[in-house]
Write a protein that holds these residues in place. Sequence first.
Motif, PDB file in Angstrom:
ATOM      1  N   HIS A 165      18.760  21.624 -16.982  1.00  0.00           N
ATOM      2  CA  HIS A 165      18.819  21.117 -18.356  1.00  0.00           C
ATOM      3  C   HIS A 165      18.645  22.239 -19.380  1.00  0.00           C
ATOM      4  CE1 HIS A 165      18.252  18.479 -21.744  1.00  0.00           C
ATOM      5  NE2 HIS A 165      17.152  19.144 -22.047  1.00  0.00           N
ATOM      6  N   LEU A 166      17.673  23.135 -19.078  1.00  0.00           N
ATOM      7  CA  LEU A 166      17.351  24.168 -20.073  1.00  0.00           C
ATOM      8  C   LEU A 166      18.467  25.175 -20.213  1.00  0.00           C
ATOM      9  CD1 LEU A 166      13.594  24.759 -19.304  1.00  0.00           C
ATOM     10  CD2 LEU A 166      14.571  23.882 -21.416  1.00  0.00           C
ATOM     11  N   ALA A 167      19.092  25.494 -19.096  1.00  0.00           N
ATOM     12  CA  ALA A 167      20.086  26.559 -19.146  1.00  0.00           C
ATOM     13  C   ALA A 167      21.459  26.047 -19.542  1.00  0.00           C
ATOM     14  CB  ALA A 167      20.152  27.248 -17.781  1.00  0.00           C
ATOM     15  N   LYS A 168      21.564  24.722 -19.757  1.00  0.00           N
ATOM     16  CA  LYS A 168      22.859  24.125 -20.052  1.00  0.00           C
ATOM     17  C   LYS A 168      23.360  24.587 -21.421  1.00  0.00           C
ATOM     18  CE  LYS A 168      22.946  19.775 -20.761  1.00  0.00           C
ATOM     19  NZ  LYS A 168      22.813  18.316 -20.599  1.00  0.00           N
ATOM     20  N   THR A 169      24.661  24.847 -21.511  1.00  0.00           N
ATOM     21  CA  THR A 169      25.237  25.146 -22.828  1.00  0.00           C
ATOM     22  C   THR A 169      25.493  23.825 -23.541  1.00  0.00           C
ATOM     23  OG1 THR A 169      26.701  26.319 -21.339  1.00  0.00           O
ATOM     24  CG2 THR A 169      26.631  27.050 -23.639  1.00  0.00           C
ATOM     25  N   LYS A 170      25.148  23.814 -24.795  1.00  0.00           N
ATOM     26  CA  LYS A 170      25.272  22.545 -25.543  1.00  0.00           C
ATOM     27  C   LYS A 170      26.754  22.221 -25.781  1.00  0.00           C
ATOM     28  CE  LYS A 170      21.133  21.166 -26.185  1.00  0.00           C
ATOM     29  NZ  LYS A 170      20.186  22.228 -26.535  1.00  0.00           N
TER      30      LYS A 170
ATOM     31  N   ALA B  82       9.589  27.336  -8.481  1.00  0.00           N
ATOM     32  CA  ALA B  82       9.880  26.380  -9.552  1.00  0.00           C
ATOM     33  C   ALA B  82       9.679  27.035 -10.914  1.00  0.00           C
ATOM     34  CB  ALA B  82       8.983  25.163  -9.422  1.00  0.00           C
TER      35      ALA B  82
ATOM     36  N   LEU C 246      17.448  35.650  -7.933  1.00  0.00           N
ATOM     37  CA  LEU C 246      17.583  34.807  -9.113  1.00  0.00           C
ATOM     38  C   LEU C 246      17.369  35.630 -10.385  1.00  0.00           C
ATOM     39  CD1 LEU C 246      18.084  31.784  -9.472  1.00  0.00           C
ATOM     40  CD2 LEU C 246      15.624  31.468  -9.683  1.00  0.00           C
ATOM     41  N   PHE C 247      16.325  36.462 -10.337  1.00  0.00           N
ATOM     42  CA  PHE C 247      16.057  37.363 -11.465  1.00  0.00           C
ATOM     43  C   PHE C 247      17.275  38.224 -11.758  1.00  0.00           C
ATOM     44  CE2 PHE C 247      11.460  36.695 -11.529  1.00  0.00           C
ATOM     45  CZ  PHE C 247      11.177  36.948 -12.851  1.00  0.00           C
TER      46      PHE C 247
ATOM     47  N   ALA D 212      14.800  20.702 -14.512  1.00  0.00           N
ATOM     48  CA  ALA D 212      14.435  21.374 -15.760  1.00  0.00           C
ATOM     49  C   ALA D 212      15.294  22.606 -15.969  1.00  0.00           C
ATOM     50  CB  ALA D 212      12.955  21.742 -15.746  1.00  0.00           C
ATOM     51  N   ALA D 213      15.485  23.372 -14.933  1.00  0.00           N
ATOM     52  CA  ALA D 213      16.268  24.598 -15.061  1.00  0.00           C
ATOM     53  C   ALA D 213      17.700  24.257 -15.431  1.00  0.00           C
ATOM     54  CB  ALA D 213      16.235  25.388 -13.758  1.00  0.00           C
TER      55      ALA D 213
ATOM     56  N   VAL E  71      20.070  36.497 -13.492  1.00  0.00           N
ATOM     57  CA  VAL E  71      19.819  36.279 -14.922  1.00  0.00           C
ATOM     58  C   VAL E  71      19.982  37.567 -15.696  1.00  0.00           C
ATOM     59  CG1 VAL E  71      18.049  35.672 -16.601  1.00  0.00           C
ATOM     60  CG2 VAL E  71      18.356  34.302 -14.542  1.00  0.00           C
TER      61      VAL E  71
ATOM     62  N   GLN F 215      18.175  30.258 -22.511  1.00  0.00           N
ATOM     63  CA  GLN F 215      18.275  29.484 -23.753  1.00  0.00           C
ATOM     64  C   GLN F 215      17.826  30.320 -24.951  1.00  0.00           C
ATOM     65  OE1 GLN F 215      19.970  26.987 -25.336  1.00  0.00           O
ATOM     66  NE2 GLN F 215      19.621  26.097 -23.315  1.00  0.00           N
TER      67      GLN F 215
ATOM     68  N   GLY G 151      11.642  21.303 -11.006  1.00  0.00           N
ATOM     69  CA  GLY G 151      12.061  22.626 -11.460  1.00  0.00           C
ATOM     70  C   GLY G 151      13.568  22.715 -11.526  1.00  0.00           C
TER      71      GLY G 151
ATOM     72  N   LEU H  62      21.986  43.181 -20.350  1.00  0.00           N
ATOM     73  CA  LEU H  62      21.205  44.052 -21.218  1.00  0.00           C
ATOM     74  C   LEU H  62      21.540  45.497 -20.874  1.00  0.00           C
ATOM     75  CD1 LEU H  62      17.928  42.110 -20.619  1.00  0.00           C
ATOM     76  CD2 LEU H  62      19.375  41.936 -22.644  1.00  0.00           C
TER      77      LEU H  62
ATOM     78  N   MET I  64      23.482  38.150 -16.189  1.00  0.00           N
ATOM     79  CA  MET I  64      24.031  37.240 -17.196  1.00  0.00           C
ATOM     80  C   MET I  64      23.721  37.710 -18.610  1.00  0.00           C
ATOM     81  SD  MET I  64      23.403  33.361 -16.013  1.00  0.00           S
ATOM     82  CE  MET I  64      23.731  32.662 -17.604  1.00  0.00           C
ATOM     83  N   LEU I  65      22.472  38.162 -18.787  1.00  0.00           N
ATOM     84  CA  LEU I  65      22.081  38.596 -20.126  1.00  0.00           C
ATOM     85  C   LEU I  65      22.796  39.877 -20.514  1.00  0.00           C
ATOM     86  CD1 LEU I  65      18.247  37.935 -20.098  1.00  0.00           C
ATOM     87  CD2 LEU I  65      20.081  36.434 -20.810  1.00  0.00           C
TER      88      LEU I  65
ATOM     89  N   LEU J  19      13.378  31.217 -16.134  1.00  0.00           N
ATOM     90  CA  LEU J  19      14.652  31.897 -16.366  1.00  0.00           C
ATOM     91  C   LEU J  19      15.584  31.032 -17.189  1.00  0.00           C
ATOM     92  CD1 LEU J  19      15.193  33.623 -12.920  1.00  0.00           C
ATOM     93  CD2 LEU J  19      14.676  34.701 -15.106  1.00  0.00           C
ATOM     94  N   GLY J  20      15.524  29.714 -16.984  1.00  0.00           N
ATOM     95  CA  GLY J  20      16.316  28.799 -17.820  1.00  0.00           C
ATOM     96  C   GLY J  20      15.923  28.954 -19.276  1.00  0.00           C
TER      97      GLY J  20
ATOM     98  N   ALA K  59      12.460  29.356 -11.823  1.00  0.00           N
ATOM     99  CA  ALA K  59      13.680  28.634 -12.187  1.00  0.00           C
ATOM    100  C   ALA K  59      13.593  28.159 -13.640  1.00  0.00           C
ATOM    101  CB  ALA K  59      13.874  27.450 -11.248  1.00  0.00           C
ATOM    102  N   VAL K  60      12.486  27.508 -13.964  1.00  0.00           N
ATOM    103  CA  VAL K  60      12.330  26.995 -15.327  1.00  0.00           C
ATOM    104  C   VAL K  60      12.251  28.148 -16.321  1.00  0.00           C
ATOM    105  CG1 VAL K  60      10.844  25.672 -16.857  1.00  0.00           C
ATOM    106  CG2 VAL K  60      11.240  24.888 -14.533  1.00  0.00           C
TER     107      VAL K  60
ATOM    108  N   PHE L  11      17.793  33.567 -25.215  1.00  0.00           N
ATOM    109  CA  PHE L  11      18.732  34.657 -25.499  1.00  0.00           C
ATOM    110  C   PHE L  11      19.938  34.112 -26.242  1.00  0.00           C
ATOM    111  CE2 PHE L  11      21.842  37.935 -24.475  1.00  0.00           C
ATOM    112  CZ  PHE L  11      21.105  39.057 -24.831  1.00  0.00           C
ATOM    113  N   ARG L  12      20.338  32.865 -25.893  1.00  0.00           N
ATOM    114  CA  ARG L  12      21.469  32.263 -26.590  1.00  0.00           C
ATOM    115  C   ARG L  12      21.157  32.068 -28.062  1.00  0.00           C
ATOM    116  NH1 ARG L  12      22.668  27.922 -22.568  1.00  0.00           N
ATOM    117  NH2 ARG L  12      24.000  29.075 -21.136  1.00  0.00           N
TER     118      ARG L  12
END
Lengths: 102, 161, 614
Positions: free
Chosen positions: B156-161, A73, B66-67, B153-154, B70, A84, B150, B76, B73-74, A79-80, A76-77, A86-87
């Motif tokens: 929601h947080l990673a969502k593009t506005k 968990a 998962l790492f 939250a994930a 990401v 955000q 989790g 780097l 995605m970034l 990395l989210g 997941a949070v 990085f954006r």
Amino acid sequence: MESIPVEHGLILAAILFSIGLIGVLTRRNIVFVLMSLEIMLNAGGLAFIVAAARWGHAEGQIMFLMILTLAAAEVAVGLGLIIQMFRRYKTVDINVLSEMKG
Amino acid sequence: MIALFYIAAIIAVIATVAVILQTNIVHGLLYLILSLLAVAVIFYVLGAPFAAVLEAIVYAGAIMVLFLFVIMMLNLGQHTRDQERKWLTPRGWIAPSIMSAILLGQLVNVMRQIDYDIVPAQVGVMEVSALLFGPYVLAVELASILLLAGLVAAYHLAKTK
Amino acid sequence: MQEFIWLLPTYPLLGFLALVLTSGRLPKNIVAIIGAGSVGLSFLTAAIIAAQFLASGEDYFVKEVWTWMAVGDFTPGFNFYLDGLSLVMMLVITGVGFLIHMYATGYMADDPSYSRFFSYMNLFVAAMLMLVLGDNLVLLYLGWEGVGLCSYLLIGFWYTNPDNGYAARKAFVVTRVGDTAMALGLFLLFAELGTLNIQDMLHAAELEWEVGNGLAVAAALLLLGGAVGKSAQLPLQTWLPDAMAGPTPISALIHAATMVTAGVYLIARTHILFELAPSVQMLVAWIGLITLLLAGFIALTQSDIKRILAFSTMSQIGYMFLALGVGAWSAGIFHLMTHAFFKALLFLASGSVILSLHHEQDIFKMGALRKKLPVSFFSFLIGSLALTAFPFTSGYFSKDEILIAAHGLEGPGMIFFFGGVLGAFLTGIYTFRLFFIVFFGESKAAHPPEKEYGGWNMNGPLILLMILSLVGGFFAIPLDAVFGQHEEHHVSTLMHGFMIAVPLIGIGISAAFFYFKIWSVEKLMASSLAQTLHKFWHSGWGFDWLYDRVFVFPFLWLARINKADLVDGFYALIVEISRAANSMIVKTQTGYIRWYALSIAAGVVVLITVGVML
């Protein structure tokens, strides 16, 4: 009969934990910080497994499962949050997140 | 078996140290997977095969993938590695290392006093499962809610506005 | 119906609450209905209660509503006490109060704070009724402070002008001096007599103290302090002229008809106490006499229409004090009532004049208003005649009674009598000086009025008050049961003629100066002595100057040198330490996550160290 001293297992957990702590305190790249946190959590899980083996019980393994869930968990949070961040800041430097200073 | 424990322990420590010293994230991630697999071996030696399998599948498998996602995605690149080199000055290591060394010393000092030898005995999936879905069923439910939280939250947080 | 006496203060209180809780969101006509209507309802109730009370023939009536608080033997209640004295007071307050409220609905019509004005007015009426109807001194004190608060709020009603705020604070602080004395008096009475219920207290005082007892003198003196402050008598009179900063209906209601007479009511209510302390009673008479003369001289020199009336009020209350001092209790209350009629009339009429002239208050910028403002003219005419005790107007009967009673007193009675007559002479001059300058001669107004300001809601109360000022002297007020049978005083016909003639001579002198212009004021003012006197009187005998030097400046000086005192320094040190500690801790809040993680790790190290060592 082969046997392993309990303290060896626990000390291994402590060493892994300390290395993770060094990583958290030293790295500026937030991805590395998160990885170091995973190391620390894993070290905690290892300590539980060692304790379970010392008593021959299954409860320690259950605690390890809980830590595993927690780690999943948290990653997941976390990395989210990294995505955000990085954006918004176009960087993985953790020091840019210091707007809350007094 | 005992030899396997110590070998795996040494590999775990070396791999972990390598993780925090890396400048390339992907390399660091690979070292971390190595470290986790070594710990899985230790679990097996200590008579917890179920935990060892989960460590390999969930930790070294799912979480690390998962790492990896990401990191991809970034995107780097070389730029980040140069930056890492700049950030990792020898002086930056001193204070955290001293702090961790003190902590480790204290922990070791406490643990040294325990004098007990483990005779590894298999505690298999059945015993764990019986406990999980017996007295600890509430903990399982809590864990599932935690994962759900989790997930939300994930997302929601990673969502593009 | 007498059971419902508690409704009297309740109506205006409800009106106050309704206006305050809606905080100016109601339309003006509804505000007017609530504001004036609640007082009107009170008056209707009071009239019915009064009729029943008089028909019943009882001496007094007590309505216990509830116990306010109970601390040991100290159990003051919200109990209402009705006898002849409170009957007169309650009718004056609700009756004159209602007329003034009605007038104010027109007078304040253009004011943006219309609702706030009526909420204060209603609160004032409620507090004033509490003051006169309370059966114990604690309830009386509650009303006493309540009217003081309303007076403060209403003097400073137009608070955007700092001068008004200053006048309000001055009134509040000066009356506070008297109120403090009065509170001490209450403490003394309770400590000595064990009760603050007025009737019980007076009976106990009669039983325990013989005439001239030191404690009785002290208690009476302290109560007198409160009365002097509230009624603007020497030496606490300086606030009343400045209180004219408030809207004119306020001057009529609070600073002429009702609140300023509260001191008279207090002394009359506790008259047994004053009879036990003859020296204090004599002091009351002297205070009244000196104040009425001082205020009369000051009024001769003023040029602001409202200030003239304010000093005249001070002077008339001086007459009431004189009456109380010579033991003519009912004459004092009688004068209180007639004064409420004609002074309210004069103030309201002056309000009409001021508004018609677009807020002009200087009488030398008026003139020739007789034709243009007929209602104000007749109001002023009748009010002035009553004020100068012109025969068969209301003021004549009441002032007559006072002077005759003074005449009948042994010892300094003749001084009081001739002083009072001199005061009446001055009253004749200054009242008709105002009257002739404002309504006759040539117009000197910057904006001459086209027509008289005000409709029926302003002129109606004026006409009613005119009638009351004319016939008020024929009212028989039922005070014999309160003060005991008072002996009838008689003076010779010659004396009586003298008393009637003197104010008329004053009027004549005034006419000679300001109407017929036989004598010239300019010629009179040419001498340096006259100028000095004028300056001295204009400044109110220099009391403000004196008090500024004796009290205000030393106090301000003390405040200034004590600004950085030790106690403050101690608290400032605490602030400084907190600031320093704060800036130190702020430095630890770097905002860097790794720094916080390091702190946590360090904390863990320390904790484990402590745990291992123990």
